[in-house]
Design an enzyme around this catalytic site. Structure first.
Site, PDB file in Angstrom:
ATOM      1  N   LYS A  47       0.833  -1.203   0.000  1.00 57.89           N
ATOM      2  CA  LYS A  47       0.000   0.000   0.000  1.00 57.89           C
ATOM      3  C   LYS A  47       0.870   1.256   0.000  1.00 57.89           C
ATOM      4  CE  LYS A  47      -3.858  -1.879   2.780  1.00 57.89           C
ATOM      5  NZ  LYS A  47      -4.940  -1.679   1.796  1.00 57.89           N
ATOM      6  N   ASP A 103      -7.352  -3.246  10.923  1.00 60.63           N
ATOM      7  CA  ASP A 103      -7.887  -4.213   9.967  1.00 60.63           C
ATOM      8  C   ASP A 103      -8.363  -5.512  10.636  1.00 60.63           C
ATOM      9  OD1 ASP A 103      -8.634  -4.489   7.309  1.00 60.63           O
ATOM     10  OD2 ASP A 103      -6.769  -5.437   6.690  1.00 60.63           O
ATOM     11  N   ASP A 135      -2.836  -7.591  -1.655  1.00 61.10           N
ATOM     12  CA  ASP A 135      -3.569  -6.690  -0.761  1.00 61.10           C
ATOM     13  C   ASP A 135      -5.036  -7.098  -0.609  1.00 61.10           C
ATOM     14  OD1 ASP A 135      -3.922  -4.609   0.968  1.00 61.10           O
ATOM     15  OD2 ASP A 135      -3.904  -3.030  -0.554  1.00 61.10           O
ATOM     16  N   GLU A 185      -6.190  -9.569   0.839  1.00 64.11           N
ATOM     17  CA  GLU A 185      -5.876 -10.678   1.742  1.00 64.11           C
ATOM     18  C   GLU A 185      -7.048 -11.095   2.619  1.00 64.11           C
ATOM     19  OE1 GLU A 185      -5.420  -7.626   2.513  1.00 64.11           O
ATOM     20  OE2 GLU A 185      -6.201  -7.583   4.559  1.00 64.11           O
ATOM     21  N   ARG A 195     -10.192 -11.584   2.018  1.00 65.73           N
ATOM     22  CA  ARG A 195     -11.049 -12.638   1.456  1.00 65.73           C
ATOM     23  C   ARG A 195     -10.348 -13.990   1.498  1.00 65.73           C
ATOM     24  NH1 ARG A 195     -11.629  -9.412  -4.092  1.00 65.73           N
ATOM     25  NH2 ARG A 195     -11.230  -7.738  -2.607  1.00 65.73           N
TER      26      ARG A 195
HETATM   27  N1  BES Z   1      -8.085  -3.792   4.539  1.00 67.37           N
HETATM   28  C1  BES Z   1      -8.230  -3.392   3.195  1.00 67.37           C
HETATM   29  C2  BES Z   1      -9.521  -2.632   2.938  1.00 67.37           C
HETATM   30  C3  BES Z   1      -9.647  -1.278   3.578  1.00 67.37           C
HETATM   31  C4  BES Z   1      -9.230  -0.155   2.910  1.00 67.37           C
HETATM   32  C5  BES Z   1     -10.250  -1.126   4.805  1.00 67.37           C
HETATM   33  C6  BES Z   1      -9.384   1.096   3.486  1.00 67.37           C
HETATM   34  C7  BES Z   1     -10.400   0.123   5.382  1.00 67.37           C
HETATM   35  C8  BES Z   1      -9.979   1.234   4.704  1.00 67.37           C
HETATM   36  C9  BES Z   1      -8.231  -4.613   2.273  1.00 67.37           C
HETATM   37  O1  BES Z   1      -7.455  -5.685   2.689  1.00 67.37           O
HETATM   38  C10 BES Z   1      -7.706  -4.185   0.955  1.00 67.37           C
HETATM   39  O2  BES Z   1      -6.576  -3.793   0.882  1.00 67.37           O
HETATM   40  N2  BES Z   1      -8.532  -4.271  -0.084  1.00 67.37           N
HETATM   41  C11 BES Z   1      -8.136  -3.907  -1.402  1.00 67.37           C
HETATM   42  C12 BES Z   1      -8.680  -4.937  -2.356  1.00 67.37           C
HETATM   43  C13 BES Z   1      -8.204  -4.784  -3.769  1.00 67.37           C
HETATM   44  C14 BES Z   1      -6.712  -5.037  -3.853  1.00 67.37           C
HETATM   45  C15 BES Z   1      -8.945  -5.751  -4.646  1.00 67.37           C
HETATM   46  C16 BES Z   1      -8.717  -2.528  -1.690  1.00 67.37           C
HETATM   47  O3  BES Z   1      -9.829  -2.254  -1.273  1.00 67.37           O
HETATM   48  O4  BES Z   1      -8.018  -1.728  -2.302  1.00 67.37           O
HETATM   49 ZN    ZN Z   2      -7.096  -5.806   4.727  1.00 62.12          ZN
HETATM   50 MN    MN Z   3      -5.425  -5.471   2.019  1.00 58.17          MN
END
Ligand code: BES
Ligand code: ZN
Ligand code: MN
Length: 512
Positions: free
Chosen positions: A278, A289, A348, A350, A352
């Site tokens: 990220k 998280d 990222d 992760e 799921r």
């Molecule tokens: N934990 C994050 C989602 C998240 C983002 C929660 C911002 C709270 C605030 C999750 O693991 C994630 O990184 N999701 C990605 C998925 C994508 C790579 C398909 C996302 O939402 O960008």
């Molecule tokens: Zn996450």
């Molecule tokens: Mn993630």
């Protein structure tokens, strides 16, 4: 903290402060009216001056010149005709944060006349909100803020109310205390920095909760997960030195029934994104998280004390997501517990992956219904902002039932459609599934991915990415909100009360 109930003359209470509600119509009633009379119309005067208009969460402090009550704090409750019991969480939280910081330890809360029909619920929300207002977010400072200490809370109804009302208030207050403590437990777990809240520490906290309340506990270590074929969660933890944990707490409230509800919560104690790392901005917030998992642990502690007649499993797959030398690489294919293969397009995505194995495990442990909560997608924050969490389900009636129960809590939920086409979208060219698709409908494709692991078990997925934490203080400190503890607990209690659900299945019961 002592909780008392009073239906006497509000102005004669010996308390640090009396909190009274003010609606935007400016009309004082019940305890507020008698406090006003004792102060020689002091409140009426303030209202007439428009110093406070009664909008939600406005406050005015009066140093009471008459009666035994030292202070009167008027707190706005908004539009009288739109009053809902859950508004009292803000009412109480706002008052406690204001008064607590000013060294007031004994607070009486006047309930509005509007509360009359739902005293039990109203009492619960006042106590819950008051407790939520006490949390200290400065404990890591060498000189933390002075803690807010509530020694006594008095719930005040209008003079001369009936005895059954006092009884309902006491019952509600007891429930509110349990709920408030559970909410704060979840918030404290979530706000703890990731170096002090590893998967192993989270498992130990869950074990402490289970032990304190007589629940059974077990946690699978990585070897045991490997034996079970949980290659999805292990592919997330492989990039970190910290070992993953599959945490399980069980409450057996109805041993004669084969029905079992599983609450599953994402427990990523830190999400760096892994190799698909990220950006640095706001990455520190990814210590939150594991909010879904914290919510499960908090809810289980409340359920254990409220003792509803229902069997509940709490499952928290816990892991870090880091880009270490053994980390999963984009393009790798991993295998989940149910044998399905997953092409990891983006490390990222992760959440799921760990939920895939947790959902399979819930079914192995006998879950007949599943509700999961996860800070799963950034797309959820784009869709609903911080206003509501998304609800996705493979069983509409089950979801409707959840929504109707959750609507009576201070948490907000909104259903989104889980169309079959999203299940096509998550198919991979080279494996059964891929963990990341394009940008369109990111929260829904994530849910469609999870759906591949619940089979025909009625299941609800809550994406709490936008509601698990807030970056502004209001009636409670900034940081974790305790979502989904209140909805989880309310839903469990409701399912326990609905015997039709057990014999006829979710669909029939929720329609009736
Ligand atoms: N934990 C994050 C989602 C998240 C983002 C929660 C911002 C709270 C605030 C999750 O693991 C994630 O990184 N999701 C990605 C998925 C994508 C790579 C398909 C996302 O939402 O960008
Ligand atoms: Zn996450
Ligand atoms: Mn993630």
């Amino acid at each position: 903290m002592q909780i008392r109930v009073s239906s006497g003359d509000a102005a004669s209470l010996e308390t640090g402060a009396l909190v009274v509600p003010v609606f935007s119509d400016g009309r004082l009633d019940g305890a507020a009216e008698s406090a006003d009379a004792a102060m020689g119309g002091g409140l009426t005067e303030v209202l007439a001056s428009r110093e406070i208009s009664g909008k939600a969460n406005e406050i005015v402090l009066l140093h009471a010149p008459a009666g035994k009550t030292k202070r009167v704090l008027a707190v706005g409750l908004g539009d009288r005709s739109k009053f809902e019991p859950q508004a009292l969480v803000k009412y109480a939280g706002t008052a406690v944060r204001y008064l607590g910081k000013r060294n007031v330890h004994s607070i009486a809360f006047a309930l509005p006349l509007e509360a009359q029909h739902q005293v039990r619920l109203c009492a619960a929300y006042v106590i819950e909100g008051a407790l939520a207002g006490t949390i200290d977010t400065t404990t890591y400072r060498t000189e933390p803020d002075r803690p807010i200490v509530l020694e006594e809370i008095v719930l005040v109804t209008s003079a001369g109310s009936h005895e059954f009302e006092a009884h309902a208030l006491e019952e509600g207050a007891a429930r509110g205390r349990i709920l408030g403590e559970a909410v704060n437990l979840a918030r404290e777990l979530a706000m703890t920095p990731a170096n002090d809240m590893t998967p192993t520490i989270l498992a130990r906290k869950a074990e402490d909760v289970a032990r304190a309340h007589g629940l059974t506990f077990h946690a699978l270590d990585e070897d045991q997960m490997f034996q079970k074929g949980m290659g999805a969660i292990l592919s997330v933890s492989s990039g970190s030195d910290e070992r993953a944990q599959m945490i399980v707490i069980e409450y057996k409230g109805d041993p004669s029934s084969k029905e079992k509800l599983a609450l599953v919560g994402k427990g990523v104690t830190f999400d760096s994104g892994g190799i698909s790392i990220k950006p640095a901005e706001n990455m520190h917030e990814m210590k939150y998280d594991m909010s879904g998992g914290a919510g499960v642990i908090g809810a289980m502690s409340a359920i254990a004390q409220l003792k509803p007649k229902i069997n509940v499993l709490g499952i928290v797959p816990a892991s870090e997501n880091l880009p270490g030398p053994r980390a999963t690489k984009p393009g790798d294919v991993v295998r989940a517990m149910n044998g399905k293969t997953i092409e990891v397009i983006n490390t990222d995505a992760e959440g799921r992956l760990l939920l895939a194995d947790a959902l399979c495990y819930a079914r192995e442990l006998g879950a007949t219904r599943i509700v999961d909560a996860a800070t799963l997608t950034g797309a959820m924050v784009i869709t609903l902002g911080h206003a509501a969490a998304g609800v996705m389900s493979n069983d509409d009636a089950f979801a409707q039932h959840f929504l109707s129960v959750a609507a009576k809590t201070p948490e907000r939920y909104w259903q989104l459609p889980l169309y079959d086409e999203f299940s096509q979208t998550v198919k991979s060219e080279i494996a059964d599934l891929r963990n990341s698709t394009g940008r369109p409908a990111g929260s829904l494709t994530a849910a469609a991915f999870l759906k591949a692991f619940v089979g025909d078990t009625p299941w609800i997925h809550l994406d709490i990415a936008g509601t698990a934490y807030v970056d502004e203080a209001s009636h409670q400190a900034k940081g974790p909100t305790g979502t989904p503890v209140r909805a989880f607990v309310a839903f469990v209690e409701e399912l326990a009360k609905a015997p039709a659900l057990k014999s006829n299945g979710a669909t029939a019961a929720a329609r009736s």
